[in-house]
Structure formats: structure tokens, C-alpha cells
Scaffold this motif. Structure first.
Motif, PDB file in Angstrom:
ATOM      1  N   GLY A   1       3.082 -67.489 -39.808  1.00 40.69           N
ATOM      2  CA  GLY A   1       1.221 -67.484 -39.736  1.00 40.69           C
ATOM      3  C   GLY A   1       1.309 -66.009 -39.248  1.00 40.69           C
ATOM      4  N   VAL A   2       2.157 -64.691 -40.044  1.00 42.77           N
ATOM      5  CA  VAL A   2       1.411 -63.679 -40.106  1.00 42.77           C
ATOM      6  C   VAL A   2       2.081 -63.175 -41.045  1.00 42.77           C
ATOM      7  N   LEU A   3       1.174 -61.266 -41.666  1.00 42.57           N
ATOM      8  CA  LEU A   3       1.086 -61.001 -43.099  1.00 42.57           C
ATOM      9  C   LEU A   3       2.694 -60.407 -43.098  1.00 42.57           C
ATOM     10  N   PRO A   4       2.127 -60.438 -44.334  1.00 41.51           N
ATOM     11  CA  PRO A   4       4.094 -60.156 -44.849  1.00 41.51           C
ATOM     12  C   PRO A   4       4.201 -58.484 -44.375  1.00 41.51           C
ATOM     13  N   ASP A   5       5.378 -58.372 -44.178  1.00 43.63           N
ATOM     14  CA  ASP A   5       6.175 -57.251 -43.523  1.00 43.63           C
ATOM     15  C   ASP A   5       5.600 -55.613 -45.115  1.00 43.63           C
ATOM     16  N   ARG A   6       5.475 -55.370 -45.167  1.00 42.97           N
ATOM     17  CA  ARG A   6       5.578 -54.005 -46.155  1.00 42.97           C
ATOM     18  C   ARG A   6       6.579 -52.972 -46.129  1.00 42.97           C
ATOM     19  N   ILE A   7       7.101 -52.686 -47.333  1.00 41.23           N
ATOM     20  CA  ILE A   7       8.497 -51.238 -48.023  1.00 41.23           C
ATOM     21  C   ILE A   7       6.957 -50.354 -48.272  1.00 41.23           C
ATOM     22  N   LEU A   8       7.166 -49.675 -48.002  1.00 39.87           N
ATOM     23  CA  LEU A   8       6.120 -48.206 -48.885  1.00 39.87           C
ATOM     24  C   LEU A   8       7.336 -46.944 -49.696  1.00 39.87           C
ATOM     25  N   ILE A   9       6.986 -47.166 -51.024  1.00 35.49           N
ATOM     26  CA  ILE A   9       7.229 -46.167 -51.269  1.00 35.49           C
ATOM     27  C   ILE A   9       6.814 -45.130 -52.091  1.00 35.49           C
ATOM     28  N   PHE A  10       6.781 -43.592 -51.231  1.00 31.00           N
ATOM     29  CA  PHE A  10       5.832 -42.394 -51.513  1.00 31.00           C
ATOM     30  C   PHE A  10       6.479 -41.484 -52.564  1.00 31.00           C
ATOM     31  N   ARG A  11       5.148 -41.768 -53.817  1.00 31.43           N
ATOM     32  CA  ARG A  11       6.050 -41.408 -54.876  1.00 31.43           C
ATOM     33  C   ARG A  11       5.712 -39.908 -55.297  1.00 31.43           C
ATOM     34  N   ARG A  12       4.548 -39.368 -54.850  1.00 24.59           N
ATOM     35  CA  ARG A  12       4.649 -38.001 -55.025  1.00 24.59           C
ATOM     36  C   ARG A  12       5.781 -37.184 -54.494  1.00 24.59           C
ATOM     37  N   PRO A  13       5.870 -37.486 -52.268  1.00 22.75           N
ATOM     38  CA  PRO A  13       7.195 -36.634 -52.713  1.00 22.75           C
ATOM     39  C   PRO A  13       8.750 -36.595 -52.848  1.00 22.75           C
ATOM     40  N   LEU A  14       8.535 -37.842 -53.470  1.00 22.81           N
ATOM     41  CA  LEU A  14       9.711 -38.062 -54.387  1.00 22.81           C
ATOM     42  C   LEU A  14       9.811 -37.526 -55.136  1.00 22.81           C
ATOM     43  N   VAL A  15       8.873 -37.117 -56.403  1.00 16.21           N
ATOM     44  CA  VAL A  15       8.636 -36.715 -57.657  1.00 16.21           C
ATOM     45  C   VAL A  15       9.146 -35.377 -56.917  1.00 16.21           C
ATOM     46  N   ARG A  16       8.699 -34.486 -56.448  1.00 16.35           N
ATOM     47  CA  ARG A  16       8.489 -33.413 -55.916  1.00 16.35           C
ATOM     48  C   ARG A  16      10.207 -32.772 -54.691  1.00 16.35           C
ATOM     49  N   MET A  17      10.211 -33.629 -54.705  1.00 16.65           N
ATOM     50  CA  MET A  17      11.542 -33.009 -53.937  1.00 16.65           C
ATOM     51  C   MET A  17      12.824 -32.830 -55.308  1.00 16.65           C
ATOM     52  N   CYS A  18      12.652 -33.773 -56.216  1.00 14.73           N
ATOM     53  CA  CYS A  18      13.978 -33.544 -57.368  1.00 14.73           C
ATOM     54  C   CYS A  18      13.543 -33.228 -58.009  1.00 14.73           C
TER      55      CYS A  18
END
Length: 116
Positions: free
Chosen positions: A64-81
Motif C-alpha cells: 500500500g505504498v506509493l511507487p518508488d521513483r528513479i529520477l534522471i536529470f536531463r540538464r546536468p547530463l547534457v551539460r557534462m557531455c
């Protein structure tokens, strides 16, 4: 910095998920993956984040718990590559890293495996 659309970034995340063995993905339950532009303000260089109760810590009380979440952060990934290929690989590493946290694998072990 790589200049790509949000749709292209989402396709890279989808490809990263598809690279995970199906036998492992079948074990991922009550968990959603969300792409957000930016991480929390106090962690500006964060690439991804797992929020929830890892599978190895779920007991008989886990219901009865809310789903776990996996968050992927777009801007830092785009900036570092610098290239699209580098971004695709870093997205793959980040997605696998956060899925590993779902299974209870810590950062030290992920570093040993090359996912930190």
C-alpha cells in the motif's frame, strides 16, 4: 554540451532501459522512472536519484505504498557531455546506476562495477 531535444533525450533513456537484461527488469515493481530537467537546488551536479525502499529491504510490511521513483536529470547530463555518443553512454550508466539502487546495491559496489 550536447544540443538535443527532450524527445531525443527520452529516447536515450528508453534505450538505456532496454539495455538492462529483461530478467532484471521483470523484478522491478512498484517503481517509476521520471525524467526531470534539473536536480534539487542543493545538489546541482546530481545526474540521477533513487527514492524509495530498495527491494532487499522490503519485508512483509511493504504494501500500500506509493511507487518508488528513479529520477534522471536531463540538464546536468547534457551539460557534462561533449558528444551524442558520450551522452548516450552516460545516460545508460546513470539509468543502470539508479536501477541498481532499487536492488539495494550501494555506491561503493557500483563504483567497483564502473557505474559510479
Amino acid at each position: 554540451m550536447v544540443d538535443i531535444s527532450e524527445e531525443e533525450f527520452e529516447a536515450y533513456v528508453d534505450a538505456a532501459i532496454a539495455s538492462v537484461p529483461e530478467a532484471l527488469l521483470d523484478l522491478v515493481e512498484n517503481c517509476i522512472l521520471v525524467i526531470e530537467d534539473d536536480p534539487p537546488a542543493d545538489m546541482p551536479s546530481l545526474l540521477g536519484l533513487y527514492q524509495g525502499v530498495p527491494l532487499d529491504r522490503r519485508g512483509h510490511y511493504y504494501s500500500g505504498v506509493l511507487p518508488d521513483r528513479i529520477l534522471i536529470f536531463r540538464r546536468p547530463l547534457v551539460r557534462m557531455c561533449a558528444t551524442v555518443e558520450e551522452l548516450q553512454e552516460q545516460v545508460r550508466i546513470t539509468v543502470v546506476h539508479e536501477i541498481a539502487h532499487f536492488f539495494g546495491i550501494d555506491d561503493a559496489r557500483l563504483h567497483e562495477l564502473g557505474y559510479a
